[in-house]
Design an enzyme around this catalytic site. Structure first.
Site, PDB file in Angstrom:
ATOM      1  N   GLY A  54       0.820  -1.202   0.000  1.00 47.49           N
ATOM      2  CA  GLY A  54       0.000   0.000   0.000  1.00 47.49           C
ATOM      3  C   GLY A  54       0.850   1.245   0.000  1.00 47.49           C
ATOM      4  CB  CYS A  55       0.094   4.724   1.011  1.00 51.00           C
ATOM      5  SG  CYS A  55       0.910   6.331   1.129  1.00 51.00           S
TER       6      CYS A  55
END
Length: 216
Positions: A54-55
């Site tokens: 993810g981020c």
């Protein structure tokens, strides 16, 4: 639209952006928090682990705080386009995922412990997304540097998949692939949350503790 941030199918090599043979931005030499190098060479005997979860802002913050971790950096892996920039990765037209490079001292921790933390701090069942972040650049991935790492990663994925299945979760979608190239992200992304402590964190976790004893 060229720079759509919601592509959920990996681009094919023939449709990927061409890229370039160099960085078009500066990459800092040292870690904003520790002051240690974020580029090789690293201390002799230290090992590297690379993950997509993810981020990368929140992901990196998790790992630089782990015991035995010497340095971290964020970048792009698993794609086709050489030396991409952030906007290109977000377009879905490079094939990369946002990633964290973790350099650790094997005298203080080990790869299995690092992989277990990887599975604990995101939801590996979400496919091409993490929480509200949608796109191929947010997919879950482990990018191994040798056969030993590959074997541990495969075992860990199977162990966590069995654990999650018993609790009603879907299939684990984590990509496991050899690390081809780690392209560093722009300087402002490096240790972003140390510079911006109230910045965005995506921790779309299952809340399940990894049964590390099953990797022994």
């Amino acid at each position: 639209m060229l720079f759509s941030r919601h592509k959920t199918e990996l681009v094919t090599p023939d449709r990927a952006l061409a890229g370039r043979d160099h960085y078009e931005f500066d990459v800092p030499d040292t870690h904003y928090v520790t002051g240690r190098p974020i580029k090789a060479p690293f201390p002799e005997g230290y090992q590297q682990a690379v993950f997509g979860l993810g981020c990368f802002w929140g992901a990196e913050e998790v790992f630089w705080q782990q015991p035995g971790v010497w340095t971290t950096a964020v970048g792009y892996v698993g794609g086709v386009t050489p030396h991409p920039d952030y906007e290109e990765v977000c377009s879905g037209l490079t094939g990369h995922t946002e990633a964290v490079l973790v350099v650790f001292d094997p005298a203080e921790t080990d790869y299995a412990t690092i992989v277990a933390k990887f599975f604990e701090v995101h939801d590996p069942t979400q496919g091409m997304r993490q929480g509200n972040d949608v796109g191929t650049q947010y997919r879950s991935g482990i990018y191994y540097t040798d056969e030993s790492q590959r074997e541990i990663a495969e075992r860990a994925k199977a162990v966590f998949a069995e654990t999650l299945d018993g609790l009603g979760y879907g299939a684990v979608t984590t990509e496991i692939a050899p690390l081809q190239e780690f392209y560093y992200a722009e300087g402002y992304h490096q240790q972003y949350l140390a510079k911006n402590p109230f910045g965005y964190r995506c921790h779309s976790t299952t809340g399940i503790t990894f049964p590390l004893e099953k990797l022994a």
